[in-house]
Design an enzyme around this catalytic site. Structure first.
Site, PDB file in Angstrom:
ATOM      1  N   SER A  57       0.792  -1.232   0.000  1.00 39.67           N
ATOM      2  CA  SER A  57       0.000   0.000   0.000  1.00 39.67           C
ATOM      3  C   SER A  57       0.822   1.279   0.000  1.00 39.67           C
ATOM      4  CB  SER A  57      -0.962   0.002   1.184  1.00 39.67           C
ATOM      5  OG  SER A  57      -2.007  -0.917   0.958  1.00 39.67           O
ATOM      6  N   GLY A 293       4.316   9.335   5.745  1.00 42.97           N
ATOM      7  CA  GLY A 293       4.771   8.120   5.074  1.00 42.97           C
ATOM      8  C   GLY A 293       3.595   7.204   4.805  1.00 42.97           C
ATOM      9  N   HIS A 294       3.888   5.923   4.710  1.00 36.10           N
ATOM     10  CA  HIS A 294       2.841   4.925   4.497  1.00 36.10           C
ATOM     11  C   HIS A 294       3.446   3.547   4.741  1.00 36.10           C
ATOM     12  CE1 HIS A 294      -0.888   3.257   2.942  1.00 36.10           C
ATOM     13  NE2 HIS A 294      -1.317   4.465   2.635  1.00 36.10           N
ATOM     14  N   ASP A 295       2.618   2.629   5.224  1.00 37.27           N
ATOM     15  CA  ASP A 295       3.025   1.231   5.359  1.00 37.27           C
ATOM     16  C   ASP A 295       2.420   0.426   4.222  1.00 37.27           C
ATOM     17  OD1 ASP A 295       4.443   1.648   7.768  1.00 37.27           O
ATOM     18  OD2 ASP A 295       2.558   1.657   8.870  1.00 37.27           O
ATOM     19  N   GLY A 296       2.958  -0.764   3.995  1.00 41.81           N
ATOM     20  CA  GLY A 296       2.439  -1.609   2.936  1.00 41.81           C
ATOM     21  C   GLY A 296       2.646  -3.072   3.233  1.00 41.81           C
ATOM     22  N   GLY A 300       2.891 -12.077   2.843  1.00 39.93           N
ATOM     23  CA  GLY A 300       4.242 -12.449   3.255  1.00 39.93           C
ATOM     24  C   GLY A 300       5.309 -11.416   2.974  1.00 39.93           C
TER      25      GLY A 300
END
Length: 446
Positions: A57, A293-296, A300
């Site tokens: 993401s 920011g952003h996480d993704g 896995g």
């Protein structure tokens, strides 16, 4: 710094059983990169700083940047209905008449978001996905609440493709990746195979997940983009520079960069280490100074990306299996603290003596397309059962019941950790009764 960081990174990966990972950081006017482990336990191929990972993401910020370029050119307006630019867009309750481009950028569109229909590999896959969304269910009125919406970013990708008269992938290549100067990226499997591409590892033993390719129809939300961590750092530095790439090429105006970094909506929950607000694409963090920011995540694989304007700092870290959160707590967060001086909070933990509260507003069933929750009162806390939907079950999700205790307000926290982290849920209460359970997604009570 490089040797010390490499040693810390390798030790943490070994301690937490991470198959492979890479990290890139811009600090003190220098790029530092480290890597450890393997990209695939079945092949034993070594992870290097050139390895590409599925970044999930974090892709949404790239899609948001493509939309903002259209806004700058006067081709799209943020507060006009999406249908004005993408006539085929519709959802089950008819709310498309009111859903704006801004709503999709800020996850406030109000329709089911965790819809991962595979509409094929053709260039028409996004158009077919938009057609599929005509059955998307109602969550809330447009603009009323933040509820993370993958499907909304697929619609934005379709909008970009239609207005540009091309595909989302080609817009990414020609308007962001190439002018940015990025070199280690892939948007399709036939591009990824040219690099050391990471495979996802799942389960307690970290077995290689047998399917690597994810639906192209979900690409603008995060299903396909692969990057070396340095490319996310490069992207972050473009925002630090007010929209200008390293070679002086302008990708975004200063006004667009400022708008993307400006809070648009509050996120129900505990804040702290988690995003408490959302901009136009960006997660925004209150860490004693501006941080975005952003996480993704894909199956896995996980990515962490943060930018700190006040310290001219950017960091990106990707890993490919269980134990990744250990790298976050042992390496990435301490690195930000050391380099920026910001008091970055730790992950939330249950209070030593949880306060007993009236749980009457909360029990019930809450449904969403990816999962459902069954909530029951238990000894002043809650027993919450997660029931995976079809997609989550297919990628290994299991029915599980967890005890939660009161944390703050209408937020409860799990007494036992998941991969070292205690999950939280927040209830959105209306007229004394919980209407939604919120875990970044809002799931309606049924």
């Amino acid at each position: 710094m490089r040797e010390d960081l490499r040693e810390r990174f390798e030790e943490a990966a070994a301690r937490h059983g991470v198959p492979g990972a890479a990290l890139a950081v811009w600090t003190g006017g220098e790029l530092v990169e480290v890597a450890t482990g393997v990209v695939n336990r079945n092949t034993g191929v070594e992870t290097t700083t050139d390895s590409v990972f599925q970044v999930g993401s974090t892709t949404k910020v790239w899609t948001a940047a493509l939309v903002m370029q259209l806004v700058e050119e006067g081709l799209v307006e943020l507060d006009r209905p999406v249908r004005d630019h993408l006539p085929g867009f519709a959802v089950a309750d008819g709310a498309e008449k009111a859903i704006t481009v801004r709503h999709l950028l800020t996850h406030t569109g109000g329709f089911d978001g965790d819809l991962f229909e595979d509409t094929g590999r053709g260039d028409d896959c996004l158009d077919a996905f938009v057609d599929y969304l005509r059955g998307a269910g109602h969550v809330h009125e447009p603009g009323a609440l933040f509820s993370y919406c993958n499907a909304g970013y697929c619609v934005l990708g379709a909008l970009v493709a239609r207005v540009r008269g091309t595909t989302w992938e080609e817009a990414m290549r020609e308007r962001l990746l190439k002018p940015l100067g990025a070199t280690h990226w892939a948007l399709l499997p036939e591009e990824a195979v040219l690099f050391r591409a990471s495979a996802g590892h799942v389960g307690p033993e970290g077995a290689v997940y047998p399917s690597w390719q994810m639906p192209r129809s979900n690409a603008p939300a995060g299903s396909t983009l692969c990057l070396a961590p340095r490319e996310l750092v490069r992207f972050g530095r473009m925002f630090l520079a007010g929209g200008v790439a390293e070679d002086g090429t302008r990708l975004l105006s200063e006004e667009s960069v400022a708008a993307m970094r400006t809070a648009q909506v509050e996120v129900p929950g505990v804040g702290g280490l988690l995003a408490g607000r959302w901009g136009l694409g960006f997660e925004l963090f209150d860490w004693g100074g501006e941080v975005f920011g952003h996480d993704g995540g894909t199956v896995g694989q996980s990515t962490f990306w943060r930018v700190v304007p006040g310290a001219d700092f950017a960091v990106a870290m990707s890993g490919n299996g269980p134990g990744y959160l250990g790298l976050l707590t042992d390496v990435a967060l301490p690195l930000i603290r050391e380099a920026t001086g910001l008091p970055v909070p730790d992950m939330p933990v249950p209070p030593a003596s949880p306060r007993s509260v009236d749980v009457a507003p909360y029990p019930g069933r809450y449904d969403g397309p990816a999962m459902s929750y069954e909530v029951a009162g238990a000894d002043g806390g809650l027993d919450i059962t997660v029931i995976p939907g079809e997609f989550m079950a297919r990628v290994g999700g299991e029915r599980i019941t967890t005890r939660y205790v009161h944390y703050d307000g209408h937020t409860f926290i799990a007494t036992e950790p998941e991969e070292g982290v205690h999950p939280t849920v927040t209830f959105v209460v209306e007229d004394g009764r919980a209407a939604y359970i919120h875990n970044s997604r809002a799931l309606r009570r049924v």
